[in-house]
Write a protein that holds these residues in place. Sequence first.
Motif, mmCIF file in Angstrom:
data_model
loop_
_atom_site.group_PDB
_atom_site.id
_atom_site.type_symbol
_atom_site.label_atom_id
_atom_site.label_comp_id
_atom_site.label_asym_id
_atom_site.label_seq_id
_atom_site.Cartn_x
_atom_site.Cartn_y
_atom_site.Cartn_z
ATOM 1 N N LYS A 99 0.821 -1.217 0.000
ATOM 2 C CA LYS A 99 0.000 0.000 0.000
ATOM 3 C C LYS A 99 0.852 1.264 0.000
ATOM 4 O O LYS A 99 0.337 2.355 -0.233
ATOM 5 C CB LYS A 99 -0.878 0.037 1.253
ATOM 6 C CG LYS A 99 -1.912 -1.053 1.328
ATOM 7 C CD LYS A 99 -2.721 -0.876 2.607
ATOM 8 C CE LYS A 99 -3.694 -2.034 2.780
ATOM 9 N NZ LYS A 99 -4.354 -1.960 4.085
ATOM 10 N N ASN B 51 -7.401 0.670 -0.746
ATOM 11 C CA ASN B 51 -7.357 2.136 -0.714
ATOM 12 C C ASN B 51 -7.813 2.673 0.631
ATOM 13 O O ASN B 51 -8.208 3.831 0.741
ATOM 14 C CB ASN B 51 -8.180 2.722 -1.855
ATOM 15 C CG ASN B 51 -7.387 2.712 -3.154
ATOM 16 O OD1 ASN B 51 -6.154 2.737 -3.118
ATOM 17 N ND2 ASN B 51 -8.075 2.663 -4.285
ATOM 18 N N GLU B 52 -7.749 1.861 1.642
ATOM 19 C CA GLU B 52 -8.085 2.277 3.001
ATOM 20 C C GLU B 52 -9.451 2.947 3.045
ATOM 21 O O GLU B 52 -9.637 3.962 3.731
ATOM 22 C CB GLU B 52 -6.998 3.214 3.548
ATOM 23 C CG GLU B 52 -5.654 2.526 3.780
ATOM 24 C CD GLU B 52 -5.661 1.636 5.034
ATOM 25 O OE1 GLU B 52 -6.007 2.151 6.109
ATOM 26 O OE2 GLU B 52 -5.323 0.442 4.928
ATOM 27 N N MET C 98 -11.010 4.688 0.840
ATOM 28 C CA MET C 98 -11.201 5.959 0.145
ATOM 29 C C MET C 98 -11.839 5.782 -1.237
ATOM 30 O O MET C 98 -12.074 6.754 -1.934
ATOM 31 C CB MET C 98 -9.874 6.710 0.029
ATOM 32 C CG MET C 98 -9.410 7.236 1.394
ATOM 33 S SD MET C 98 -8.117 8.444 1.272
ATOM 34 C CE MET C 98 -6.831 7.467 0.548
ATOM 35 N N ASP D 224 -7.728 2.817 13.514
ATOM 36 C CA ASP D 224 -8.725 3.555 12.750
ATOM 37 C C ASP D 224 -8.844 4.971 13.326
ATOM 38 O O ASP D 224 -8.727 5.172 14.528
ATOM 39 C CB ASP D 224 -10.047 2.809 12.901
ATOM 40 C CG ASP D 224 -11.071 3.291 11.921
ATOM 41 O OD1 ASP D 224 -11.103 2.741 10.817
ATOM 42 O OD2 ASP D 224 -11.813 4.241 12.255
ATOM 43 N N ILE E 105 -7.512 12.382 7.674
ATOM 44 C CA ILE E 105 -7.205 11.022 7.201
ATOM 45 C C ILE E 105 -6.050 10.432 8.017
ATOM 46 O O ILE E 105 -5.326 11.158 8.695
ATOM 47 C CB ILE E 105 -6.829 11.003 5.691
ATOM 48 C CG1 ILE E 105 -5.618 11.911 5.425
ATOM 49 C CG2 ILE E 105 -8.022 11.408 4.842
ATOM 50 C CD1 ILE E 105 -5.101 11.832 3.985
ATOM 51 N N THR E 106 -5.910 9.114 7.918
ATOM 52 C CA THR E 106 -4.760 8.488 8.581
ATOM 53 C C THR E 106 -3.561 8.576 7.631
ATOM 54 O O THR E 106 -3.711 8.807 6.432
ATOM 55 C CB THR E 106 -5.024 6.999 8.884
ATOM 56 O OG1 THR E 106 -5.139 6.308 7.638
ATOM 57 C CG2 THR E 106 -6.268 6.795 9.712
ATOM 58 N N GLN F 115 -3.852 6.323 4.790
ATOM 59 C CA GLN F 115 -4.688 6.876 3.710
ATOM 60 C C GLN F 115 -3.885 7.873 2.882
ATOM 61 O O GLN F 115 -4.039 7.950 1.668
ATOM 62 C CB GLN F 115 -5.950 7.526 4.302
ATOM 63 C CG GLN F 115 -6.934 6.478 4.825
ATOM 64 C CD GLN F 115 -8.161 7.081 5.476
ATOM 65 O OE1 GLN F 115 -8.066 8.026 6.259
ATOM 66 N NE2 GLN F 115 -9.331 6.529 5.172
ATOM 67 N N ARG G 294 -2.005 6.136 0.277
ATOM 68 C CA ARG G 294 -2.832 5.793 -0.875
ATOM 69 C C ARG G 294 -3.131 7.019 -1.726
ATOM 70 O O ARG G 294 -3.221 6.944 -2.940
ATOM 71 C CB ARG G 294 -4.157 5.143 -0.426
ATOM 72 C CG ARG G 294 -4.028 3.824 0.316
ATOM 73 C CD ARG G 294 -3.133 2.820 -0.372
ATOM 74 N NE ARG G 294 -3.530 2.518 -1.740
ATOM 75 C CZ ARG G 294 -2.671 2.354 -2.748
ATOM 76 N NH1 ARG G 294 -1.366 2.477 -2.552
ATOM 77 N NH2 ARG G 294 -3.104 2.075 -3.949
ATOM 78 N N LEU G 295 -3.275 8.167 -1.045
ATOM 79 C CA LEU G 295 -3.612 9.397 -1.770
ATOM 80 C C LEU G 295 -2.465 9.837 -2.679
ATOM 81 O O LEU G 295 -2.686 10.435 -3.728
ATOM 82 C CB LEU G 295 -3.954 10.500 -0.758
ATOM 83 C CG LEU G 295 -4.656 11.744 -1.303
ATOM 84 C CD1 LEU G 295 -6.015 11.385 -1.896
ATOM 85 C CD2 LEU G 295 -4.832 12.780 -0.191
ATOM 86 N N GLY H 155 -3.415 4.749 -6.328
ATOM 87 C CA GLY H 155 -4.445 5.135 -5.357
ATOM 88 C C GLY H 155 -5.694 5.676 -6.036
ATOM 89 O O GLY H 155 -5.791 5.700 -7.271
ATOM 90 N N PRO I 126 -9.223 14.835 -0.025
ATOM 91 C CA PRO I 126 -9.914 13.540 0.008
ATOM 92 C C PRO I 126 -11.423 13.683 -0.170
ATOM 93 O O PRO I 126 -12.058 12.805 -0.752
ATOM 94 C CB PRO I 126 -9.576 12.992 1.398
ATOM 95 C CG PRO I 126 -8.314 13.689 1.788
ATOM 96 C CD PRO I 126 -8.340 15.035 1.133
#
Lengths: 699, 149
Positions: A187, A270-271, A273, A363, A378-379, A382, A385-386, A391, A400
Amino acid sequence: MSNDEKPRIGVYICHCGENIAGAVDVKAVAEFAKTLPDVVVVRDYLFMCSDPGQELIKQDIRDGLVNRVVVAACTPRTHEPIFRKACEDAGLNKYYFEMANIRDQCSWAHWHEKEKATEKAKAIVAAAVAKARLLEPLEDRYIELTKEVMVIGGGIAGIFAALDLANAGFKVHLVEKSPSIGGNMAKLDKTFPTNDCSACILTPLMVEVANHPNINLLTYSEVESVEGSVGNFKVKVRKKQTYVDWDKCTGCGACLDVCPPKARVPDEFNEGMSLRGAIYIPFPQAVPKKAVVDMDACIKCGGRDFSGKEPRLSKSGKPILAPCEKVCPTGAADRTPYRDPNGELVELNVGAIIVATGYKVMDKHHFKEFAPEHPNVITAMQMERLISATGPSEGKLIKPSEIPKLLEAKKKGEKVEVEKPHTITFISCVGSRDNRYHTYCSRVCCMYMLKQAMILKEKYPDLDIYIFFIDVRTPGKDFDEYYMRCRQLGIKIIKGRAGGIQPLPDDRLLVKGYDAEIGKPVEVVTDIAVLATAIEPNPTLKELARTLGINVGAEGFLKERHTKLYPVDTMTEGIFIAGCAQGPKDIPDSVAQAKAAAASAMSLLDPGKMTVEPLISEVNKEKCTGCGICVPLCPYGAISLVECEDGKKKSEINPALCKGCGVCTAACPSKAITLHGFTYDQVLAQIKTIARWPEIPAE
Amino acid sequence: MSQAQAEVAEKKNEEWEPNILVIACNWCTYQAADMAGSLRYSYPPTCKVVRVPCSGRVEPEFVIEALLNGADGVLIGGCHPGDCHYKEGNYKALRRFEWLKKIVEELGIEPERVRLEWIAGSEGLKFAEVMKEFDATIRKLGPNPLKKV
Ligand SMILES: Cc1cc2nc3c(=O)[nH]c(=O)nc-3n(C[C@H](O)[C@H](O)[C@H](O)COP(=O)(O)OP(=O)(O)OC[C@H]3O[C@@H](n4cnc5c(N)ncnc54)[C@H](O)[C@@H]3O)c2cc1C
Ligand code: SF4
Ligand code: SF4
Ligand code: FES
């Protein structure tokens, strides 16, 4: 030397320099030992374990003076093997040896009570002699070792462990619970401290695993039960039902887009998203690249539910098929054949097991103070992934909250304007180093925040980036240099805790914190807030540990046998651990542990057999009444009732499974079970000697 | 009792030192005893250890025989629940111990003379503390009543 030969005991008393002699009057103990029954030789020496010390014993054995040896010195936990070997070297069965612990459990503990220490040392020696009189010769056992290894978890740690073992010629079964290997590293966008692309270094390894002739890859599978012990574990692995014929699936991806909107669920890769269909391939570089159906999400279009029914026919007489099976060019997604929802059970026979089940990130919804409902909070995972090319935004930095709009437009093939962020704020230690959640440090967050900030700043120099740190921890190789590079890029570091996030009416976020350097509260208005949430063990790890019979520590990570000396071993012989399942760590450390675990498994299994002490239990069939009390007591299932020639049932112990705990021996009402090395008579003789002290029992 | 006899008895009591047997599992309590020594935590030399592989190896008879042969106190030491090297030997020890206490009472011996303790390998200090405390308990109880007769 025969068993019934009368015992001639040699007692060897060690001074251990001053360690024993400083508190215990060694000469007095020696004089006393001479009075004990069957003792024929008593000697004392400065260091019994030294070469000349051992030579004293060996010489007496070779001269035929003694046939039982008692050494009064330190603890058998460290020195029993040394003296046993000395006995063996001189031609005496090494189980004709007993140790009297007069240092750790006497002189050291009673240093200031010399007279009493000497008295106690005498009692300890007397008890050891009492046992020595009853010792029996035993033969070492060998167990055959299966040269196959199961690796659980196919993240970077599991991948390396599997490859190292397979390359060394061991058969490896790699068990991964998700449909693809790769784990969390798959990821990640780029990886510190070199910022090389994660997929570029990981994908070739994943492919190597899939193609390796020595690796049996079991994805979408979980360990169900483990029996047996080191060298011979019997494992049952559940291969979950994929609902797709993997022999036919080519991973073309035709089915992915046809799944209807009602069957779309948050995409794990994508966690959350973006959305994926019920039929899905976890990510483009998945290995194996095969589709599975998530039955919880599947709405069974056209009533197509794998129950073995032929499809209904439409008015025009055409079969009504689900979109996925209709579009599949190979027939892999065919829903007519019955598919057992329980999947398939595979049985494995392995000599060792490596557990590398990794971690999950906390989370964001645990942290109410950080406005977790807001889409632009977001974490850090995430954020990975962004900014990743695979992503939801294909690596383009957008807010996001704009992702759904972007994805909708993409589906329709339209162009759309989306908002881009101007300010990004990172918040460290969310859930780590915090008494409310985890007291430990997650170890990788400081570095990955710097990494993400650096990547973003290099790509978008106009971005304003803030990082709230409690303190910056960069102790790894080349890590602090990395940090300095970040600072030079103009990333703003605030040393202090962020206390909360407040959503503003214009959709931006207000981060409130405290700057410890200026000693004042600070506020930052930001477009995106990134929470570096803690690394946690996988929720199922405890249960897996129980299945394997290994321990987890207070924080829920797997416990190593010894932090410093046995960092990848567990208390169960033959089971090793690696990667984040053992505790939070970065990729270099995960790989190092994986290689260590693989090497440990190799050195264990390579000889093909292993010596085990014969200190196990045995049933005397003549005394056994067949009551069966012992059978369920054995924690290793070593005992069974078997029919004898006379038709009667008698208990029998499988020596390969018995570990010698003695629970059965203690419980047998007929005293039919002997635990070699700790027999009833031997232990009782020691107990009586101490109980009657200072009188010496004659028998 | 003659004057001389009484004097002897009194002298005996003054000089009386308890004799305490510790039956320790190899993996935890025995290791804790080693640890106590290596860290130089002192405890009464009245306590003497016999090593067994696991607290589950301890037969109730071992304890009874110890008392019948004159031990003033017997302590069984094992691993903490859940930590037994052989998974569950200590649970079996615990179950047997409940039963053992009743037998001991029936023999006319104070049940405080027998004790079961979980002492982990790292708990050297706890080992020393437990020994001190058990020694004090036995001193209060005086010599094993079976020994007097
Ligand atoms: C946001 C973020 C960024 C990071 N960036 C970097 C970086 O730049 N550089 C760096 O060095 N490190 C980085 N790390 C750390 C890195 O992700 C880990 O060090 C690494 O992924 C650990 O690998 P692993 O194999 O131990 O675990 P994982 O990658 O978690 O793999 C474990 C595997 O086991 C499987 N599994 C779990 N339970 C079971 C089970 N019961 N049965 C079968 N299989 C199971 C999982 O599905 C998974 O495939 C980052 C971490 C985070 C959170
Ligand atoms: S408990 Fe003893 S007598 Fe009963 S079956 Fe087992 S060995 Fe035989
Ligand atoms: S000694 Fe322990 S491991 Fe061996 S058979 Fe008896 S109960 Fe099982
Ligand atoms: S090994 Fe210590 S109680 Fe079982």
